[in-house]
Enzyme design. Structure first.
Site, PDB file in Angstrom:
ATOM      1  N   LEU A  21     -10.044  -0.356  20.541  1.00  0.00           N
ATOM      2  CA  LEU A  21     -11.123   0.642  20.507  1.00  0.00           C
ATOM      3  C   LEU A  21     -12.472   0.014  20.867  1.00  0.00           C
ATOM      4  O   LEU A  21     -13.273   0.608  21.593  1.00  0.00           O
ATOM      5  CB  LEU A  21     -11.213   1.282  19.120  1.00  0.00           C
ATOM      6  CG  LEU A  21      -9.913   1.866  18.539  1.00  0.00           C
ATOM      7  CD1 LEU A  21     -10.201   2.564  17.210  1.00  0.00           C
ATOM      8  CD2 LEU A  21      -9.265   2.836  19.511  1.00  0.00           C
ATOM      9  N   ASP A  40     -15.991 -10.796  19.777  1.00  0.00           N
ATOM     10  CA  ASP A  40     -14.585 -10.826  19.331  1.00  0.00           C
ATOM     11  C   ASP A  40     -14.156 -12.259  19.045  1.00  0.00           C
ATOM     12  O   ASP A  40     -14.372 -13.162  19.843  1.00  0.00           O
ATOM     13  CB  ASP A  40     -13.643 -10.214  20.372  1.00  0.00           C
ATOM     14  CG  ASP A  40     -12.398  -9.636  19.721  1.00  0.00           C
ATOM     15  OD1 ASP A  40     -12.202  -8.414  19.771  1.00  0.00           O
ATOM     16  OD2 ASP A  40     -11.614 -10.415  19.119  1.00  0.00           O
ATOM     17  N   SER A  75     -16.871 -14.987  14.266  1.00  0.00           N
ATOM     18  CA  SER A  75     -16.273 -14.026  13.347  1.00  0.00           C
ATOM     19  C   SER A  75     -17.387 -13.153  12.768  1.00  0.00           C
ATOM     20  O   SER A  75     -18.524 -13.605  12.609  1.00  0.00           O
ATOM     21  CB  SER A  75     -15.575 -14.757  12.204  1.00  0.00           C
ATOM     22  OG  SER A  75     -15.281 -13.838  11.169  1.00  0.00           O
ATOM     23  N   VAL A  76     -17.054 -11.913  12.433  1.00  0.00           N
ATOM     24  CA  VAL A  76     -18.037 -11.040  11.776  1.00  0.00           C
ATOM     25  C   VAL A  76     -18.500 -11.643  10.442  1.00  0.00           C
ATOM     26  O   VAL A  76     -19.547 -11.259   9.924  1.00  0.00           O
ATOM     27  CB  VAL A  76     -17.498  -9.604  11.573  1.00  0.00           C
ATOM     28  CG1 VAL A  76     -17.507  -8.846  12.883  1.00  0.00           C
ATOM     29  CG2 VAL A  76     -16.111  -9.604  10.945  1.00  0.00           C
ATOM     30  N   ASN A  99     -16.718  -2.653  14.226  1.00  0.00           N
ATOM     31  CA  ASN A  99     -15.383  -2.203  14.640  1.00  0.00           C
ATOM     32  C   ASN A  99     -14.294  -3.239  14.381  1.00  0.00           C
ATOM     33  O   ASN A  99     -13.121  -2.893  14.281  1.00  0.00           O
ATOM     34  CB  ASN A  99     -15.449  -1.852  16.140  1.00  0.00           C
ATOM     35  CG  ASN A  99     -14.094  -1.691  16.762  1.00  0.00           C
ATOM     36  OD1 ASN A  99     -13.470  -0.642  16.643  1.00  0.00           O
ATOM     37  ND2 ASN A  99     -13.603  -2.745  17.427  1.00  0.00           N
ATOM     38  N   SER A 151     -11.312   4.723   8.098  1.00  0.00           N
ATOM     39  CA  SER A 151      -9.935   5.058   8.479  1.00  0.00           C
ATOM     40  C   SER A 151      -9.427   6.209   7.625  1.00  0.00           C
ATOM     41  O   SER A 151      -9.804   6.347   6.456  1.00  0.00           O
ATOM     42  CB  SER A 151      -9.040   3.840   8.256  1.00  0.00           C
ATOM     43  OG  SER A 151      -7.682   4.218   8.359  1.00  0.00           O
ATOM     44  N   TYR A 164      -6.473  -2.331   2.885  1.00  0.00           N
ATOM     45  CA  TYR A 164      -7.162  -1.745   4.042  1.00  0.00           C
ATOM     46  C   TYR A 164      -7.876  -0.438   3.649  1.00  0.00           C
ATOM     47  O   TYR A 164      -9.034  -0.215   4.004  1.00  0.00           O
ATOM     48  CB  TYR A 164      -6.093  -1.504   5.103  1.00  0.00           C
ATOM     49  CG  TYR A 164      -6.547  -0.947   6.412  1.00  0.00           C
ATOM     50  CD1 TYR A 164      -7.147  -1.768   7.369  1.00  0.00           C
ATOM     51  CD2 TYR A 164      -6.334   0.386   6.732  1.00  0.00           C
ATOM     52  CE1 TYR A 164      -7.523  -1.259   8.597  1.00  0.00           C
ATOM     53  CE2 TYR A 164      -6.702   0.900   7.954  1.00  0.00           C
ATOM     54  CZ  TYR A 164      -7.300   0.067   8.894  1.00  0.00           C
ATOM     55  OH  TYR A 164      -7.669   0.580  10.110  1.00  0.00           O
ATOM     56  N   ALA A 167     -10.992  -1.169   1.558  1.00  0.00           N
ATOM     57  CA  ALA A 167     -12.086  -1.698   2.380  1.00  0.00           C
ATOM     58  C   ALA A 167     -12.671  -0.595   3.254  1.00  0.00           C
ATOM     59  O   ALA A 167     -13.894  -0.488   3.402  1.00  0.00           O
ATOM     60  CB  ALA A 167     -11.573  -2.849   3.245  1.00  0.00           C
ATOM     61  N   LYS A 168     -11.809   0.234   3.809  1.00  0.00           N
ATOM     62  CA  LYS A 168     -12.268   1.265   4.746  1.00  0.00           C
ATOM     63  C   LYS A 168     -13.093   2.343   4.045  1.00  0.00           C
ATOM     64  O   LYS A 168     -14.083   2.817   4.596  1.00  0.00           O
ATOM     65  CB  LYS A 168     -11.071   1.891   5.476  1.00  0.00           C
ATOM     66  CG  LYS A 168     -10.455   0.980   6.515  1.00  0.00           C
ATOM     67  CD  LYS A 168     -11.490   0.509   7.514  1.00  0.00           C
ATOM     68  CE  LYS A 168     -10.910   0.073   8.844  1.00  0.00           C
ATOM     69  NZ  LYS A 168     -11.953  -0.489   9.728  1.00  0.00           N
ATOM     70  N   ARG A 199      -2.967  -2.230  19.679  1.00  0.00           N
ATOM     71  CA  ARG A 199      -1.951  -3.135  19.108  1.00  0.00           C
ATOM     72  C   ARG A 199      -1.798  -2.900  17.609  1.00  0.00           C
ATOM     73  O   ARG A 199      -0.781  -3.225  17.015  1.00  0.00           O
ATOM     74  CB  ARG A 199      -2.313  -4.593  19.396  1.00  0.00           C
ATOM     75  CG  ARG A 199      -3.526  -5.079  18.638  1.00  0.00           C
ATOM     76  CD  ARG A 199      -3.820  -6.530  18.926  1.00  0.00           C
ATOM     77  NE  ARG A 199      -4.904  -7.004  18.065  1.00  0.00           N
ATOM     78  CZ  ARG A 199      -5.356  -8.243  18.064  1.00  0.00           C
ATOM     79  NH1 ARG A 199      -4.836  -9.137  18.876  1.00  0.00           N
ATOM     80  NH2 ARG A 199      -6.335  -8.585  17.247  1.00  0.00           N
TER      81      ARG A 199
HETATM   82  P1  NAI Z   1      -7.376  -4.152  17.600  1.00  0.00           P
HETATM   83  O1  NAI Z   1      -6.599  -5.146  16.828  1.00  0.00           O
HETATM   84  O2  NAI Z   1      -6.991  -3.861  19.003  1.00  0.00           O
HETATM   85  O3  NAI Z   1      -8.933  -4.528  17.604  1.00  0.00           O
HETATM   86  C1  NAI Z   1      -9.573  -5.185  16.580  1.00  0.00           C
HETATM   87  C2  NAI Z   1     -10.384  -6.315  17.191  1.00  0.00           C
HETATM   88  O4  NAI Z   1     -11.124  -6.951  16.158  1.00  0.00           O
HETATM   89  C3  NAI Z   1      -9.493  -7.359  17.832  1.00  0.00           C
HETATM   90  O5  NAI Z   1      -9.882  -7.561  19.178  1.00  0.00           O
HETATM   91  C4  NAI Z   1      -9.725  -8.601  16.971  1.00  0.00           C
HETATM   92  O6  NAI Z   1      -9.680  -9.813  17.699  1.00  0.00           O
HETATM   93  C5  NAI Z   1     -11.108  -8.332  16.417  1.00  0.00           C
HETATM   94  N1  NAI Z   1     -11.366  -9.076  15.189  1.00  0.00           N
HETATM   95  C6  NAI Z   1     -10.535  -9.216  14.130  1.00  0.00           C
HETATM   96  N2  NAI Z   1     -11.107  -9.974  13.185  1.00  0.00           N
HETATM   97  C7  NAI Z   1     -12.334 -10.311  13.646  1.00  0.00           C
HETATM   98  C8  NAI Z   1     -13.411 -11.072  13.113  1.00  0.00           C
HETATM   99  N3  NAI Z   1     -13.314 -11.650  11.915  1.00  0.00           N
HETATM  100  N4  NAI Z   1     -14.527 -11.201  13.848  1.00  0.00           N
HETATM  101  C9  NAI Z   1     -14.622 -10.634  15.077  1.00  0.00           C
HETATM  102  N5  NAI Z   1     -13.630  -9.904  15.631  1.00  0.00           N
HETATM  103  C10 NAI Z   1     -12.502  -9.756  14.933  1.00  0.00           C
HETATM  104  O7  NAI Z   1      -7.351  -2.795  16.737  1.00  0.00           O
HETATM  105  P2  NAI Z   1      -8.084  -1.397  16.968  1.00  0.00           P
HETATM  106  O8  NAI Z   1      -7.096  -0.356  16.716  1.00  0.00           O
HETATM  107  O9  NAI Z   1      -8.847  -1.374  18.219  1.00  0.00           O
HETATM  108  O10 NAI Z   1      -9.101  -1.379  15.736  1.00  0.00           O
HETATM  109  C11 NAI Z   1     -10.493  -1.236  15.836  1.00  0.00           C
HETATM  110  C12 NAI Z   1     -11.042  -0.735  14.520  1.00  0.00           C
HETATM  111  O11 NAI Z   1     -10.607   0.596  14.298  1.00  0.00           O
HETATM  112  C13 NAI Z   1     -10.580  -1.550  13.320  1.00  0.00           C
HETATM  113  O12 NAI Z   1     -11.627  -1.644  12.376  1.00  0.00           O
HETATM  114  C14 NAI Z   1      -9.462  -0.709  12.766  1.00  0.00           C
HETATM  115  O13 NAI Z   1      -9.243  -0.956  11.403  1.00  0.00           O
HETATM  116  C15 NAI Z   1     -10.015   0.685  13.024  1.00  0.00           C
HETATM  117  N6  NAI Z   1      -9.005   1.718  13.023  1.00  0.00           N
HETATM  118  C16 NAI Z   1      -8.119   1.828  14.053  1.00  0.00           C
HETATM  119  C17 NAI Z   1      -7.189   2.844  14.027  1.00  0.00           C
HETATM  120  C18 NAI Z   1      -6.282   3.080  15.170  1.00  0.00           C
HETATM  121  O14 NAI Z   1      -5.606   4.141  15.156  1.00  0.00           O
HETATM  122  N7  NAI Z   1      -6.212   2.211  16.158  1.00  0.00           N
HETATM  123  C19 NAI Z   1      -7.052   3.739  12.865  1.00  0.00           C
HETATM  124  C20 NAI Z   1      -8.083   3.589  11.886  1.00  0.00           C
HETATM  125  C21 NAI Z   1      -9.003   2.594  11.971  1.00  0.00           C
END
Ligand code: NAI
Length: 302
Positions: A21, A40, A75-76, A99, A151, A164, A167-168, A199
Protein backbone atom coordinates in the site's frame (compact mmCIF):
# COMPACT_ATOMS: atom_id res chain seq x y z
CA UNK A 1 -15.41 19.19 -13.07
CA UNK A 2 -14.36 19.52 -9.43
CA UNK A 3 -11.10 21.32 -8.69
CA UNK A 4 -7.98 19.15 -8.44
CA UNK A 5 -6.96 17.96 -5.00
CA UNK A 6 -3.76 19.82 -4.16
CA UNK A 7 -0.59 18.19 -2.81
CA UNK A 8 1.76 19.89 -5.29
CA UNK A 9 5.16 20.74 -3.75
CA UNK A 10 4.17 19.30 -0.39
CA UNK A 11 6.82 17.22 1.32
CA UNK A 12 5.33 13.85 2.12
CA UNK A 13 6.83 11.04 4.20
CA UNK A 14 5.35 7.61 3.54
CA UNK A 15 6.67 4.93 5.88
CA UNK A 16 6.84 1.34 4.67
CA UNK A 17 6.62 2.63 1.09
CA UNK A 18 8.94 0.02 -0.44
CA UNK A 19 6.00 -2.21 -1.37
CA UNK A 20 2.29 -2.87 -0.94
CA UNK A 21 0.00 0.00 0.00
CA UNK A 22 2.79 2.43 0.92
CA UNK A 23 4.36 2.14 -2.51
CA UNK A 24 1.01 2.97 -4.15
CA UNK A 25 0.58 6.00 -1.86
CA UNK A 26 4.09 7.24 -2.66
CA UNK A 27 3.55 6.87 -6.41
CA UNK A 28 0.25 8.78 -6.35
CA UNK A 29 1.60 11.61 -4.17
CA UNK A 30 4.59 11.94 -6.51
CA UNK A 31 2.39 11.85 -9.61
CA UNK A 32 0.48 14.76 -8.08
CA UNK A 33 3.64 16.84 -7.69
CA UNK A 34 4.53 16.13 -4.07
CA UNK A 35 8.13 15.54 -2.96
CA UNK A 36 8.19 12.13 -1.36
CA UNK A 37 10.40 10.51 1.24
CA UNK A 38 10.03 6.82 0.46
CA UNK A 39 10.84 5.13 3.74
CA UNK A 40 11.25 1.37 4.07
CA UNK A 41 13.39 -0.89 6.16
CA UNK A 42 12.90 -3.64 3.59
CA UNK A 43 12.47 -6.59 5.95
CA UNK A 44 10.14 -9.57 5.69
CA UNK A 45 6.40 -9.45 6.40
CA UNK A 46 7.26 -10.71 9.91
CA UNK A 47 9.69 -7.84 10.36
CA UNK A 48 12.92 -9.80 9.96
CA UNK A 49 15.96 -8.52 8.11
CA UNK A 50 16.48 -5.33 6.15
CA UNK A 51 17.04 -4.45 2.49
CA UNK A 52 17.63 -1.01 1.04
CA UNK A 53 16.48 -2.01 -2.42
CA UNK A 54 12.76 -1.89 -1.51
CA UNK A 55 12.76 1.89 -1.00
CA UNK A 56 15.37 2.46 -3.73
CA UNK A 57 13.22 0.75 -6.36
CA UNK A 58 10.19 2.88 -5.59
CA UNK A 59 12.32 6.04 -5.72
CA UNK A 60 13.66 4.92 -9.10
CA UNK A 61 10.10 4.35 -10.32
CA UNK A 62 9.02 7.81 -9.19
CA UNK A 63 12.04 9.49 -10.77
CA UNK A 64 11.59 7.56 -14.03
CA UNK A 65 8.07 8.99 -14.19
CA UNK A 66 9.46 12.51 -13.70
CA UNK A 67 8.60 12.77 -10.00
CA UNK A 68 10.68 13.84 -6.99
CA UNK A 69 11.62 11.35 -4.26
CA UNK A 70 14.38 10.27 -1.93
CA UNK A 71 14.84 6.93 -0.21
CA UNK A 72 14.99 6.44 3.54
CA UNK A 73 16.11 3.09 4.92
CA UNK A 74 15.61 3.65 8.64
CA UNK A 75 13.18 1.74 10.77
CA UNK A 76 10.17 3.75 11.96
CA UNK A 77 11.63 3.12 15.42
CA UNK A 78 14.19 5.76 14.37
CA UNK A 79 11.47 8.26 13.52
CA UNK A 80 13.63 11.31 14.13
CA UNK A 81 16.07 10.21 11.44
CA UNK A 82 13.30 9.82 8.87
CA UNK A 83 12.00 13.33 9.60
CA UNK A 84 15.56 14.71 9.52
CA UNK A 85 15.99 13.23 6.09
CA UNK A 86 12.86 15.05 4.86
CA UNK A 87 14.25 18.30 6.29
CA UNK A 88 17.73 17.73 4.83
CA UNK A 89 16.40 16.80 1.39
CA UNK A 90 13.45 19.14 1.01
CA UNK A 91 13.66 21.66 3.87
CA UNK A 92 10.32 20.83 5.45
CA UNK A 93 7.70 18.18 6.11
CA UNK A 94 3.98 18.64 5.41
CA UNK A 95 2.34 15.25 5.28
CA UNK A 96 3.13 12.06 7.14
CA UNK A 97 1.60 8.75 6.14
CA UNK A 98 2.25 6.18 8.88
CA UNK A 99 1.96 2.95 6.94
CA UNK A 100 4.86 0.65 7.89
CA UNK A 101 3.74 -2.61 9.41
CA UNK A 102 4.50 -6.23 10.16
CA UNK A 103 2.50 -9.27 11.23
CA UNK A 104 3.11 -11.86 13.95
CA UNK A 105 -0.23 -13.67 13.87
CA UNK A 106 -0.83 -16.28 16.55
CA UNK A 107 -3.76 -17.40 18.68
CA UNK A 108 -3.55 -15.47 21.94
CA UNK A 109 -2.81 -18.54 24.06
CA UNK A 110 0.28 -19.18 21.90
CA UNK A 111 1.45 -15.59 21.64
CA UNK A 112 4.74 -14.81 23.34
CA UNK A 113 6.10 -11.52 24.62
CA UNK A 114 8.19 -10.94 21.52
CA UNK A 115 5.19 -11.43 19.14
CA UNK A 116 3.33 -8.86 21.18
CA UNK A 117 6.21 -6.41 21.57
CA UNK A 118 7.47 -6.47 17.96
CA UNK A 119 4.05 -5.75 16.51
CA UNK A 120 3.35 -2.95 18.98
CA UNK A 121 6.84 -1.61 18.39
CA UNK A 122 6.45 -1.23 14.62
CA UNK A 123 2.81 -0.15 14.38
CA UNK A 124 2.17 1.84 17.54
CA UNK A 125 5.59 2.95 18.83
CA UNK A 126 6.91 3.37 15.26
CA UNK A 127 4.04 5.64 14.25
CA UNK A 128 4.55 7.51 17.53
CA UNK A 129 8.28 7.99 16.87
CA UNK A 130 7.87 9.40 13.37
CA UNK A 131 4.86 11.53 14.27
CA UNK A 132 6.47 12.87 17.43
CA UNK A 133 9.50 13.98 15.44
CA UNK A 134 7.39 15.63 12.72
CA UNK A 135 4.90 17.24 15.11
CA UNK A 136 6.82 20.40 16.14
CA UNK A 137 7.51 21.21 12.48
CA UNK A 138 3.85 20.75 11.51
CA UNK A 139 2.69 22.92 14.43
CA UNK A 140 5.21 25.65 13.76
CA UNK A 141 4.28 26.00 10.12
CA UNK A 142 0.58 25.87 11.00
CA UNK A 143 -0.09 23.21 8.44
CA UNK A 144 0.14 19.47 8.52
CA UNK A 145 -1.65 16.26 7.68
CA UNK A 146 -0.99 13.00 9.50
CA UNK A 147 -2.53 9.75 8.35
CA UNK A 148 -2.42 6.60 10.44
CA UNK A 149 -3.01 3.12 9.10
CA UNK A 150 -5.39 1.25 11.39
CA UNK A 151 -7.17 -1.99 10.50
CA UNK A 152 -10.56 -3.65 10.58
CA UNK A 153 -8.77 -6.24 12.76
CA UNK A 154 -8.50 -3.50 15.39
CA UNK A 155 -12.02 -2.16 14.91
CA UNK A 156 -13.78 -5.52 14.85
CA UNK A 157 -11.18 -8.02 16.08
CA UNK A 158 -9.72 -10.96 14.17
CA UNK A 159 -8.62 -14.42 15.25
CA UNK A 160 -4.85 -14.59 15.76
CA UNK A 161 -4.36 -10.82 15.73
CA UNK A 162 -4.56 -9.76 19.38
CA UNK A 163 -1.21 -7.94 19.11
CA UNK A 164 -1.98 -6.37 15.75
CA UNK A 165 -5.56 -5.44 16.64
CA UNK A 166 -4.48 -3.77 19.88
CA UNK A 167 -1.76 -1.76 18.13
CA UNK A 168 -4.06 -0.80 15.26
CA UNK A 169 -6.90 0.47 17.44
CA UNK A 170 -4.28 2.19 19.59
CA UNK A 171 -3.47 4.24 16.50
CA UNK A 172 -7.08 5.37 16.31
CA UNK A 173 -6.87 6.55 19.94
CA UNK A 174 -3.73 8.46 18.98
CA UNK A 175 -5.52 9.93 15.95
CA UNK A 176 -8.40 11.23 18.09
CA UNK A 177 -6.14 13.08 20.52
CA UNK A 178 -3.78 14.46 17.88
CA UNK A 179 -6.83 15.81 16.03
CA UNK A 180 -7.76 17.74 19.17
CA UNK A 181 -4.23 18.98 19.88
CA UNK A 182 -3.42 19.79 16.25
CA UNK A 183 -6.63 21.52 15.21
CA UNK A 184 -5.73 25.07 16.18
CA UNK A 185 -2.33 24.71 14.53
CA UNK A 186 -3.80 23.56 11.22
CA UNK A 187 -2.57 20.01 11.77
CA UNK A 188 -5.15 17.35 10.93
CA UNK A 189 -4.93 13.66 11.82
CA UNK A 190 -7.03 10.87 10.34
CA UNK A 191 -6.91 7.09 10.23
CA UNK A 192 -7.69 4.55 7.55
CA UNK A 193 -8.53 0.87 7.83
CA UNK A 194 -7.56 -0.44 4.40
CA UNK A 195 -8.06 -3.76 2.65
CA UNK A 196 -5.68 -4.46 -0.21
CA UNK A 197 -3.99 -7.34 -1.96
CA UNK A 198 -0.37 -7.26 -0.71
CA UNK A 199 2.13 -9.77 0.66
CA UNK A 200 0.43 -9.19 4.02
CA UNK A 201 -2.92 -10.52 2.79
CA UNK A 202 -1.71 -13.02 0.19
CA UNK A 203 -3.28 -16.43 0.75
CA UNK A 204 -5.90 -15.03 3.12
CA UNK A 205 -8.51 -14.55 0.40
CA UNK A 206 -9.49 -16.16 -2.90
CA UNK A 207 -6.96 -15.31 -5.67
CA UNK A 208 -9.59 -13.57 -7.84
CA UNK A 209 -10.55 -11.26 -4.97
CA UNK A 210 -6.90 -10.66 -4.02
CA UNK A 211 -6.09 -9.51 -7.55
CA UNK A 212 -8.98 -7.07 -7.64
CA UNK A 213 -8.13 -5.48 -4.28
CA UNK A 214 -5.37 -3.40 -5.81
CA UNK A 215 -3.21 -1.30 -3.46
CA UNK A 216 -3.81 1.67 -5.79
CA UNK A 217 -7.45 1.59 -4.74
CA UNK A 218 -6.49 2.81 -1.25
CA UNK A 219 -4.23 5.71 -2.27
CA UNK A 220 -6.79 8.24 -3.60
CA UNK A 221 -8.28 8.48 -0.09
CA UNK A 222 -4.81 8.83 1.46
CA UNK A 223 -3.83 11.60 -0.96
CA UNK A 224 -7.13 13.38 -0.28
CA UNK A 225 -6.51 13.15 3.50
CA UNK A 226 -3.04 14.62 2.89
CA UNK A 227 -4.30 17.48 0.77
CA UNK A 228 -5.18 21.12 1.25
CA UNK A 229 -8.84 20.33 0.55
CA UNK A 230 -9.20 17.92 3.46
CA UNK A 231 -10.63 19.63 6.54
CA UNK A 232 -11.76 16.55 8.49
CA UNK A 233 -9.76 15.51 11.51
CA UNK A 234 -9.94 12.66 14.00
CA UNK A 235 -11.89 10.49 11.57
CA UNK A 236 -11.61 6.84 10.64
CA UNK A 237 -12.32 5.49 7.16
CA UNK A 238 -12.60 1.97 5.82
CA UNK A 239 -11.31 1.69 2.29
CA UNK A 240 -10.64 -1.02 -0.29
CA UNK A 241 -11.73 -2.47 -3.62
CA UNK A 242 -12.74 0.96 -4.87
CA UNK A 243 -15.04 1.65 -1.91
CA UNK A 244 -14.63 4.27 0.84
CA UNK A 245 -16.76 4.67 3.99
CA UNK A 246 -16.56 6.45 7.33
CA UNK A 247 -16.71 4.82 10.77
CA UNK A 248 -17.97 6.43 14.01
CA UNK A 249 -18.77 5.45 17.56
CA UNK A 250 -22.34 4.57 18.40
CA UNK A 251 -23.72 4.37 21.92
CA UNK A 252 -27.11 3.35 23.24
CA UNK A 253 -29.25 5.87 25.14
CA UNK A 254 -28.41 3.81 28.21
CA UNK A 255 -30.16 3.52 31.55
CA UNK A 256 -29.74 5.87 34.51
CA UNK A 257 -29.75 4.41 38.02
CA UNK A 258 -29.92 6.32 41.30
CA UNK A 259 -26.34 7.54 41.95
CA UNK A 260 -27.14 8.56 45.53
CA UNK A 261 -28.66 5.24 46.64
CA UNK A 262 -26.38 3.23 44.37
CA UNK A 263 -27.55 0.23 42.36
CA UNK A 264 -27.17 -3.52 42.30
CA UNK A 265 -25.88 -6.10 39.81
CA UNK A 266 -29.48 -7.41 39.73
CA UNK A 267 -30.70 -4.01 38.51
CA UNK A 268 -28.07 -4.17 35.79
CA UNK A 269 -29.34 -7.63 34.83
CA UNK A 270 -32.99 -6.49 34.85
CA UNK A 271 -32.18 -3.55 32.57
CA UNK A 272 -29.75 -5.36 30.30
CA UNK A 273 -31.92 -5.16 27.19
CA UNK A 274 -32.40 -1.42 27.56
CA UNK A 275 -28.70 -0.82 28.29
CA UNK A 276 -27.84 -2.53 25.03
CA UNK A 277 -30.75 -1.18 22.96
CA UNK A 278 -29.48 0.86 20.03
CA UNK A 279 -32.88 2.31 19.16
CA UNK A 280 -32.35 6.09 18.86
CA UNK A 281 -28.63 5.60 19.56
CA UNK A 282 -26.28 8.56 19.99
CA UNK A 283 -22.97 9.23 18.24
CA UNK A 284 -20.86 11.22 20.71
CA UNK A 285 -18.07 13.09 18.95
CA UNK A 286 -15.98 14.04 21.97
CA UNK A 287 -15.57 13.58 25.72
CA UNK A 288 -17.98 16.40 26.52
CA UNK A 289 -20.76 14.95 24.39
CA UNK A 290 -20.03 11.51 25.77
CA UNK A 291 -20.50 12.71 29.38
CA UNK A 292 -23.86 14.44 28.77
CA UNK A 293 -26.08 11.47 29.66
CA UNK A 294 -24.06 10.78 32.80
CA UNK A 295 -24.28 14.42 33.92
CA UNK A 296 -28.04 14.46 33.20
CA UNK A 297 -28.39 11.39 35.40
CA UNK A 298 -26.56 13.10 38.27
CA UNK A 299 -28.87 16.12 37.94
CA UNK A 300 -31.93 13.90 38.04
CA UNK A 301 -30.93 12.73 41.54
CA UNK A 302 -29.56 15.85 43.30
P1 NAI B 1 3.47 -4.82 3.20
O1 NAI B 1 4.15 -5.84 4.02
O2 NAI B 1 3.46 -4.97 1.72
O3 NAI B 1 4.04 -3.36 3.52
C1 NAI B 1 4.52 -2.97 4.75
C2 NAI B 1 5.86 -2.28 4.52
O4 NAI B 1 6.33 -1.79 5.77
C3 NAI B 1 6.89 -3.24 3.98
O5 NAI B 1 7.45 -2.72 2.78
C4 NAI B 1 7.93 -3.32 5.10
O6 NAI B 1 9.26 -3.47 4.64
C5 NAI B 1 7.72 -2.00 5.80
N1 NAI B 1 8.19 -2.02 7.18
C6 NAI B 1 7.97 -2.99 8.10
N2 NAI B 1 8.56 -2.68 9.26
C7 NAI B 1 9.16 -1.47 9.08
C8 NAI B 1 9.91 -0.61 9.93
N3 NAI B 1 10.18 -0.96 11.19
N4 NAI B 1 10.35 0.55 9.43
C9 NAI B 1 10.09 0.89 8.14
N5 NAI B 1 9.39 0.11 7.29
C10 NAI B 1 8.94 -1.06 7.75
O7 NAI B 1 1.96 -4.73 3.74
P2 NAI B 1 0.76 -3.76 3.35
O8 NAI B 1 -0.43 -4.59 3.22
O9 NAI B 1 1.12 -2.85 2.26
O10 NAI B 1 0.59 -2.92 4.70
C11 NAI B 1 0.66 -1.52 4.79
C12 NAI B 1 -0.05 -1.07 6.05
O11 NAI B 1 -1.44 -1.31 5.92
C13 NAI B 1 0.40 -1.81 7.30
O12 NAI B 1 0.41 -0.92 8.40
C14 NAI B 1 -0.68 -2.84 7.48
O13 NAI B 1 -0.79 -3.27 8.81
C15 NAI B 1 -1.90 -2.04 7.03
N6 NAI B 1 -3.03 -2.86 6.66
C16 NAI B 1 -3.01 -3.57 5.50
C17 NAI B 1 -4.12 -4.32 5.16
C18 NAI B 1 -4.20 -5.02 3.87
O14 NAI B 1 -5.32 -5.52 3.55
N7 NAI B 1 -3.15 -5.11 3.08
C19 NAI B 1 -5.27 -4.46 6.08
C20 NAI B 1 -5.21 -3.60 7.22
C21 NAI B 1 -4.11 -2.85 7.49
Amino acid sequence: MSEPVRVQDRVVIVTGAGGGLGRAHALLFAARGAKVVVNDLGGSARGEGANASAADQVVAEIRAAGGIAVASHDSVSEGARIVEQALDSFGRVDVLVNNAGILRDKAFHKMDDSDWAQVCQVHLDGAYQVTRAAWPHLREQNWGRVIFTASTSGIYGNFGQANYGAAKLGLYGLTRTLAIEGRKHGVLANAIAPTGGTRMTEGLMPAQVFERLKPELISPLVVYLGSEQCQDSGELFEVGGGWVGKVRWERSLGVGFDPVEGFTPEQVAQNWERIADFEGALHPRDNLQSLQQMMANLQKYP
